[in-house]
Design a protein around this motif. Structure first.
Motif, short mmCIF file in Angstrom:
data_model
loop_
_atom_site.label_atom_id
_atom_site.label_comp_id
_atom_site.label_asym_id
_atom_site.label_seq_id
_atom_site.Cartn_x
_atom_site.Cartn_y
_atom_site.Cartn_z
N THR A 1 0.85 -1.19 0.00
CA THR A 1 0.00 0.00 0.00
C THR A 1 0.88 1.24 0.00
O THR A 1 1.85 1.32 0.76
CB THR A 1 -0.93 0.02 1.23
OG1 THR A 1 -1.70 -1.18 1.27
CG2 THR A 1 -1.88 1.22 1.17
N VAL A 2 0.55 2.21 -0.86
CA VAL A 2 1.36 3.43 -0.97
C VAL A 2 0.46 4.65 -0.99
O VAL A 2 -0.76 4.56 -1.19
CB VAL A 2 2.21 3.42 -2.25
CG1 VAL A 2 3.20 2.27 -2.23
CG2 VAL A 2 1.33 3.34 -3.50
N GLY A 3 1.08 5.80 -0.79
CA GLY A 3 0.35 7.05 -0.85
C GLY A 3 0.09 7.52 -2.27
O GLY A 3 0.59 6.94 -3.24
N GLN B 1 3.12 8.25 -4.91
CA GLN B 1 4.16 7.27 -5.21
C GLN B 1 4.20 6.91 -6.69
O GLN B 1 3.24 6.37 -7.23
CB GLN B 1 3.92 6.00 -4.40
CG GLN B 1 4.92 4.89 -4.67
CD GLN B 1 6.30 5.23 -4.18
OE1 GLN B 1 6.49 5.58 -3.02
NE2 GLN B 1 7.29 5.14 -5.07
N SER C 1 -7.35 7.36 -4.34
CA SER C 1 -7.31 6.37 -3.28
C SER C 1 -8.07 5.11 -3.72
O SER C 1 -9.15 5.20 -4.32
CB SER C 1 -7.95 6.94 -2.01
OG SER C 1 -7.96 5.98 -0.98
N GLY D 1 -3.35 3.82 -1.06
CA GLY D 1 -4.04 3.91 0.23
C GLY D 1 -4.77 5.22 0.42
O GLY D 1 -5.32 5.80 -0.52
N ARG D 2 -4.77 5.72 1.65
CA ARG D 2 -5.51 6.94 2.00
C ARG D 2 -5.00 8.14 1.19
O ARG D 2 -3.82 8.25 0.89
CB ARG D 2 -5.37 7.24 3.50
CG ARG D 2 -5.93 6.16 4.40
CD ARG D 2 -5.84 6.58 5.87
NE ARG D 2 -4.47 6.83 6.29
CZ ARG D 2 -3.65 5.90 6.75
NH1 ARG D 2 -4.05 4.64 6.84
NH2 ARG D 2 -2.42 6.22 7.14
N ARG E 1 -6.25 14.95 4.87
CA ARG E 1 -6.78 13.66 4.42
C ARG E 1 -8.07 13.93 3.66
O ARG E 1 -8.97 14.59 4.18
CB ARG E 1 -7.03 12.73 5.61
CG ARG E 1 -7.47 11.33 5.24
CD ARG E 1 -7.53 10.45 6.47
NE ARG E 1 -6.21 10.28 7.06
CZ ARG E 1 -5.99 10.18 8.37
NH1 ARG E 1 -7.00 10.25 9.23
NH2 ARG E 1 -4.75 10.02 8.82
N LYS F 1 9.95 5.22 6.00
CA LYS F 1 9.84 5.54 7.42
C LYS F 1 10.97 4.76 8.10
O LYS F 1 10.91 3.54 8.21
CB LYS F 1 8.47 5.14 7.93
CG LYS F 1 7.34 5.93 7.27
CD LYS F 1 5.96 5.32 7.52
CE LYS F 1 5.54 5.44 8.97
NZ LYS F 1 4.13 5.00 9.16
N GLN G 1 0.83 8.28 11.25
CA GLN G 1 -0.25 8.58 10.31
C GLN G 1 0.15 8.44 8.84
O GLN G 1 -0.65 8.02 8.01
CB GLN G 1 -0.77 10.01 10.55
CG GLN G 1 -1.39 10.24 11.91
CD GLN G 1 -2.66 9.46 12.10
OE1 GLN G 1 -3.53 9.43 11.24
NE2 GLN G 1 -2.78 8.82 13.27
N GLN H 1 1.94 7.48 5.18
CA GLN H 1 2.24 6.29 4.40
C GLN H 1 3.40 6.59 3.46
O GLN H 1 3.53 7.71 2.97
CB GLN H 1 1.04 5.88 3.52
CG GLN H 1 -0.28 5.83 4.23
CD GLN H 1 -1.44 5.98 3.26
OE1 GLN H 1 -2.24 5.08 3.12
NE2 GLN H 1 -1.55 7.13 2.60
N ASP I 1 3.23 9.28 0.46
CA ASP I 1 2.48 10.51 0.71
C ASP I 1 3.30 11.71 0.24
O ASP I 1 4.49 11.81 0.56
CB ASP I 1 2.19 10.67 2.20
CG ASP I 1 1.08 9.77 2.70
OD1 ASP I 1 0.40 9.14 1.87
OD2 ASP I 1 0.89 9.70 3.94
#
Length: 400
Positions: A151-153, A156, A210, A243-244, A261, A292, A359, A361, A364
């Motif tokens: 899962t990526v922002g 990406q 998303s 993802g989000r 968001r 991260k 929070q 990803q 992001d």
């Protein structure tokens, strides 16, 4: 859903082979057995022995060309042809409308043994084998996101870094296919990675939506990357879900970082960014969260700032290869929210950094606005391609 096949689309496949098969021709013969008339007493007649040619022969056949099987005599037609490597993987192909020729859709890979089996419409069978010449050099790749990231922002890109130079950029790009669940418009663009290696990224025209499911199918096996680059000897693939919908907005003038968001502010925290007016200034524009990294040792000499610091830093979020992070910086607490006074990173309190770290990803976007930055990072310094206009990014595709 497969994307459209154009430089600005999310699907590219090989059009016509770049090389022309010049290897020797092997003649394969098979005897067609006469069938019994079921006891009628008639004489059996020997069927014609079909002759079949293959464009690749021996143990040093030319790689990088399609395999062609051809009927050279007789009134039969090719019914089925199977060309497979030693592991049983078959090359897909088609019989021509006249039934006389079969050609593989993929090219013969270097250093690979192949078996050929041709069957005619009258039951005749011919077999042969050959091996392509071994490559003098192999070009390997590193693909991001890899299989360990599902899962990526929304910022990406798909990114491929090559071990060796790629001069046949258009040929390589044609064999990179991106498919998405919602027909996202995007384009490949060629850039130099921060370490100087050739790199090609696929980014959408706008941030991903998303929930989009994305797949990369790099059908590179048997493709020559060009002078000094070597051959690709395998295919690659990766799949990821967006993802989000999150963006971190860093305001250098207000000295704040805001996580949004779905377009709405979730929380704003005070921060202190890079000291304006020199190499300690922060990068502006848009960078993408690369990783991260948690608690890491940051040393000033690794980013060309002498021996000014050597610290263990918590909640480290990498934004560029050149060393810009967002992270906890409790030693800089007096400047949060009022002064940009760091060595280029976005620093905040330990509690705020911990919250943001939990929070965000990978993928992001961090959008840095305001005065005092040192410009925008190069596209290869992390994922800086979002600082190029869509037209400029499309212009970096090798396929027109």
């Amino acid at each position: 859903m497969r994307s459209r096949r154009s430089p600005s689309s999310s699907s590219h496949r090989s059009a016509r082979p770049r090389h022309v098969a010049v290897a020797g021709v092997a003649v394969l013969a098979a005897t067609l057995s006469a069938c019994s008339d079921g006891g009628s007493g008639g004489d059996s007649k020997a069927a014609e022995k079909p002759k079949v040619s293959v464009n690749l022969t021996g143990d040093k056949a030319r790689a990088g060309v399609p395999v062609t099987v051809r009927l050279t005599t007789g009134d039969t037609r090719l019914k089925d042809v199977a060309v497979a490597d030693a592991e049983g993987t078959k090359l897909a192909g088609e019989v021509a409308a006249d039934g006389r020729t079969w050609t593989s859709a993929r090219r013969a890979a270097p250093g690979t043994s192949y078996s050929v089996r041709a069957v005619t419409d009258k039951g005749g069978e011919a077999k042969r084998s050959f091996r392509t010449a071994a490559p003098e050099q192999v070009n390997k790749v590193t693909i991001t996101p890899g299989s360990n990231l599902k899962t990526v922002g929304v910022g990406q890109p798909l990114s491929i870094v090559f071990d060796h130079p790629v001069t046949n950029k258009a040929e390589v790009e044609k064999h990179l296919e991106v498919s998405t669940s919602n027909n996202t418009t995007g384009s490949w663009g060629w850039i130099k990675n921060y370490d100087g290696k050739d790199r090609v990224d696929w980014r959408p025209e706008k941030y991903w939506k998303s929930g989009t499911k994305v797949r990369l199918d790099a059908q590179l096996n048997g493709i020559d990357s060009g002078e000094r680059g070597g051959w690709f000897v395998r295919d690659y693939d990766t799949a990821v879900t967006v993802g989000r919908d999150q963006v971190v907005k860093v305001d250098l003038d207000r000295k704040t970082a805001t996580l949004t968001r779905d377009g709405r502010a979730v929380r704003t925290v005070p921060m202190s960014a890079g000291t304006p007016g020199g190499e300690k200034a922060s990068w502006g524009g848009t960078s993408v969260l690369m990783s991260k990294e948690g608690t890491i040792n940051m040393r000033s000499e690794t980013v060309g700032l002498g021996d000014s610091y050597n610290k263990m830093v918590d909640y480290s979020m990498r934004l560029t290869w050149s060393g810009m992070y967002a992270h906890a910086a409790p030693w800089n607490a007096a400047f949060f929210g009022n002064t940009n006074h760091s060595s280029g990173c976005v620093g905040m309190s330990t509690s705020n950094a911990s919250w943001l770290y939990g929070q965000v990803q990978v993928g992001d976007p961090f959008e840095v606005s305001g005065s005092g930055s040192k410009g925008v990072p190069d596209p290869g310094n992390g994922y800086g391609e979002w600082n190029l206009s869509w037209a400029d990014w499309q212009g970096r595709s090798a396929v027109r």
